[in-house]
Design a protein around this motif. Structure first.
Motif, mmCIF file in Angstrom:
data_model
loop_
_atom_site.group_PDB
_atom_site.id
_atom_site.type_symbol
_atom_site.label_atom_id
_atom_site.label_comp_id
_atom_site.label_asym_id
_atom_site.label_seq_id
_atom_site.Cartn_x
_atom_site.Cartn_y
_atom_site.Cartn_z
ATOM 1 N N ALA A 229 0.828 -1.203 0.000
ATOM 2 C CA ALA A 229 0.000 0.000 0.000
ATOM 3 C C ALA A 229 0.867 1.260 0.000
ATOM 4 O O ALA A 229 0.600 2.219 -0.743
ATOM 5 C CB ALA A 229 -0.929 -0.002 1.209
ATOM 6 N N GLU A 230 1.900 1.266 0.806
ATOM 7 C CA GLU A 230 2.801 2.428 0.876
ATOM 8 C C GLU A 230 3.503 2.655 -0.460
ATOM 9 O O GLU A 230 3.656 3.790 -0.909
ATOM 10 C CB GLU A 230 3.835 2.228 1.986
ATOM 11 N N ARG A 231 3.919 1.574 -1.091
ATOM 12 C CA ARG A 231 4.609 1.679 -2.375
ATOM 13 C C ARG A 231 3.669 2.212 -3.458
ATOM 14 O O ARG A 231 4.031 3.117 -4.216
ATOM 15 C CB ARG A 231 5.149 0.296 -2.773
ATOM 16 N N LEU A 232 2.460 1.673 -3.532
ATOM 17 C CA LEU A 232 1.491 2.144 -4.527
ATOM 18 C C LEU A 232 1.102 3.601 -4.274
ATOM 19 O O LEU A 232 0.934 4.384 -5.211
ATOM 20 C CB LEU A 232 0.242 1.260 -4.512
ATOM 21 N N ASN A 233 0.974 3.970 -3.012
ATOM 22 C CA ASN A 233 0.632 5.346 -2.669
ATOM 23 C C ASN A 233 1.721 6.315 -3.131
ATOM 24 O O ASN A 233 1.433 7.391 -3.665
ATOM 25 C CB ASN A 233 0.416 5.481 -1.159
ATOM 26 N N LYS A 234 2.957 5.901 -2.951
ATOM 27 C CA LYS A 234 4.093 6.746 -3.346
ATOM 28 C C LYS A 234 4.138 6.964 -4.856
ATOM 29 O O LYS A 234 4.513 8.037 -5.331
ATOM 30 C CB LYS A 234 5.397 6.076 -2.874
ATOM 31 N N LEU A 235 3.723 5.943 -5.630
ATOM 32 C CA LEU A 235 3.849 5.996 -7.085
ATOM 33 C C LEU A 235 2.597 6.502 -7.790
ATOM 34 O O LEU A 235 2.638 6.787 -8.988
ATOM 35 C CB LEU A 235 4.186 4.598 -7.621
ATOM 36 N N SER A 236 1.476 6.612 -7.074
ATOM 37 C CA SER A 236 0.180 6.877 -7.716
ATOM 38 C C SER A 236 -0.308 8.299 -7.520
ATOM 39 O O SER A 236 0.087 8.998 -6.589
ATOM 40 C CB SER A 236 -0.875 5.910 -7.172
ATOM 41 N N LYS A 237 -1.218 8.715 -8.410
ATOM 42 C CA LYS A 237 -1.881 10.012 -8.283
ATOM 43 C C LYS A 237 -3.010 9.918 -7.254
ATOM 44 O O LYS A 237 -3.297 10.877 -6.543
ATOM 45 C CB LYS A 237 -2.445 10.451 -9.636
ATOM 46 N N ILE A 238 -3.696 8.770 -7.210
ATOM 47 C CA ILE A 238 -4.715 8.564 -6.181
ATOM 48 C C ILE A 238 -4.031 8.205 -4.863
ATOM 49 O O ILE A 238 -2.848 7.879 -4.834
ATOM 50 C CB ILE A 238 -5.698 7.441 -6.578
ATOM 51 N N LYS A 239 -4.783 8.289 -3.775
ATOM 52 C CA LYS A 239 -4.252 7.872 -2.476
ATOM 53 C C LYS A 239 -4.491 6.365 -2.305
ATOM 54 O O LYS A 239 -5.558 5.864 -2.662
ATOM 55 C CB LYS A 239 -4.945 8.645 -1.354
ATOM 56 N N VAL A 240 -3.510 5.682 -1.761
ATOM 57 C CA VAL A 240 -3.634 4.244 -1.487
ATOM 58 C C VAL A 240 -3.235 4.003 -0.044
ATOM 59 O O VAL A 240 -2.196 4.484 0.409
ATOM 60 C CB VAL A 240 -2.729 3.407 -2.411
ATOM 61 N N LYS A 241 -4.061 3.280 0.692
ATOM 62 C CA LYS A 241 -3.697 2.927 2.062
ATOM 63 C C LYS A 241 -4.194 1.528 2.403
ATOM 64 O O LYS A 241 -5.160 1.041 1.796
ATOM 65 C CB LYS A 241 -4.245 3.942 3.065
ATOM 66 N N GLU A 242 -3.536 0.891 3.351
ATOM 67 C CA GLU A 242 -4.009 -0.394 3.853
ATOM 68 C C GLU A 242 -5.273 -0.136 4.672
ATOM 69 O O GLU A 242 -5.293 0.741 5.535
ATOM 70 C CB GLU A 242 -2.938 -1.056 4.711
ATOM 71 N N ALA A 243 -6.320 -0.892 4.378
ATOM 72 C CA ALA A 243 -7.610 -0.670 5.040
ATOM 73 C C ALA A 243 -7.531 -0.984 6.530
ATOM 74 O O ALA A 243 -6.848 -1.918 6.958
ATOM 75 C CB ALA A 243 -8.687 -1.522 4.382
ATOM 76 N N GLN A 244 -8.268 -0.186 7.304
ATOM 77 C CA GLN A 244 -8.408 -0.413 8.739
ATOM 78 C C GLN A 244 -9.892 -0.480 9.080
ATOM 79 O O GLN A 244 -10.735 0.040 8.345
ATOM 80 C CB GLN A 244 -7.744 0.716 9.535
ATOM 81 N N GLU A 245 -10.197 -1.137 10.176
ATOM 82 C CA GLU A 245 -11.581 -1.246 10.625
ATOM 83 C C GLU A 245 -12.223 0.139 10.711
ATOM 84 O O GLU A 245 -11.662 1.071 11.302
ATOM 85 C CB GLU A 245 -11.634 -1.922 12.004
ATOM 86 N N GLY A 246 -13.398 0.290 10.087
ATOM 87 C CA GLY A 246 -14.129 1.547 10.161
ATOM 88 C C GLY A 246 -13.755 2.581 9.112
ATOM 89 O O GLY A 246 -14.386 3.645 9.049
#
Length: 368
Positions: A229-246
């Motif tokens: 998730a961190e790697r994709l977020n760094k390379l992407s125009k959209i935001k990417v994060k590992e999902a958390q509860e809620g």
């Protein structure tokens, strides 16, 4: 007849690790399998390149951290120096540093990886052995395209960006009456073996103003999904994060299912569960896809990328039956043509596309 031939075929392996003890342990684990033979061992990337001048393995097992030439440097040199595209299975400990390096290795073309429990493969040999043998056998049948350079060519990127701009211009020309009743759209992407590299090809090209919420399910152990998730977020125009509860779904945000947790969507929020594995995996693509049907209905774009098995096929069928749109990666560009094939054979696929064209197809369908 074919399956019998595959069973009897001996898979030749080159083991690369800087520890003599580890080379011995890995070799012994592999050679307990009926159809695997370790034909040589190397102590680092330089030694491995030298060994490849004389031997021709079907698969290479590769340590991440080694002196003189580490796993990443070896992958970058493999095709360039030897002219060979050999399937590689990485061996990585569950440390943050090594998980990040493993994600980069998968981007460079490594087929898969085996996580060393507690930082040492020797601490839990039985647990690792089964996975290692399974992944070496799978790698021997996989299609690999190791990069001479880790990034896409400027020409290729330029062509894709021009297509995306054209699609966005067309979107602005649509009248309000042509749009769906609800603007709440969702893209769900599932992947397994070969997925990290495929996700990089797709997610990094999605525009930041994409009019859709995004969910990603990649079969991967805990810890490694954080790094992905961190790697994709760094390379992407959209935001990417590992999902958390809620977590709430938002436009322009991609939520990646965490390793060892099913991701279910309830009233626009993430619910994580360690309920029974589905298709022997957790997270499972089918679980997430099924959970979004009631809320998003025909406003879903479902995508299945490279991967072993059939996870996601039923989920994609549910999306299509609900009036949503579905995309599957083509056989030629898949590392393992399993999940997309199962979906296609089930009648769950609207369109089959090369990995190079999937981002453009997602944007087109979200904007239609």
């Amino acid at each position: 007849m074919t399956s019998q031939l595959e069973k009897s075929r001996t898979i030749k392996v080159l083991v690369v690790d800087d520890s003599a003890f580890m080379r011995k342990v890995i070799s012994e684990m592999l050679e307990e399998a009926d159809n695997i033979e370790v034909i040589d061992r190397a102590r680092n990337g330089i030694d491995a390149l030298r060994k490849l001048e004389k031997c021709n393995p079907d698969v290479i097992t590769l340590d991440v951290e080694m002196p003189k030439m580490d796993g990443l440097q070896f992958l970058e040199k493999l095709v360039q120096v030897t002219g060979k595209s050999i399937p590689v299975v990485m061996l990585s400990s569950l440390t943050t540093k090594q998980s990040k390096t493993t994600i980069k290795a998968l981007e460079l073309g490594a087929v898969d990886f085996v996580a060393k429990p507690s930082g040492s493969i020797s601490l839990d040999i039985n647990k690792v052995q089964e996975k290692l043998i399974e992944k070496v056998r799978l790698a021997a049948k996989a299609k690999v395209k190791l990069d001479k350079a880790p990034s896409l060519s400027n020409t290729s990127l330029s062509l894709k960006k021009r297509k995306l701009k054209r699609i966005n211009r067309n979107k602005k020309n649509l009248s309000q009456g042509q749009r769906p009743a609800s603007n709440k759209k969702l893209v769900v992407i599932g992947a397994s073996t070969g997925g990290p590299r495929a996700l990089k090809e797709v997610v990094t090209l999605l525009p930041e103003d994409l009019n859709a919420e995004i969910l990603i399910i990649q079969h991967m152990p805990p810890g490694f999904t954080t790094s992905l998730a961190e790697r994709l977020n760094k390379l992407s125009k959209i935001k990417v994060k590992e999902a958390q509860e809620g977590d709430r779904l938002e436009k322009g945000l991609a939520l990646l299912a965490p390793g060892d947790y099913h991701m279910v969507i309830e009233r626009g929020k993430v619910s994580l569960s360690q309920s029974d594995k589905v298709h022997n995996v957790r997270p499972a693509v089918d679980i997430t896809m099924e959970s979004v049907i009631a809320e998003y209905g025909n406003n879903i774009v479902g995508v299945l990328l490279t991967g072993m098995g059939k996870d996601g096929a039923e989920g994609l069928k549910l999306i299509r039956d609900a009036g949503g749109q579905t995309i599957a990666q083509d056989e030629e560009s898949c590392v393992v043509y399993g999940m997309p094939k199962a979906a296609y054979e089930l009648g769950a696929v609207d369109v089959v596309k090369s990995i190079d064209d999937i981002a453009v197809e997602i944007v087109r369908r979200v904007n239609s």
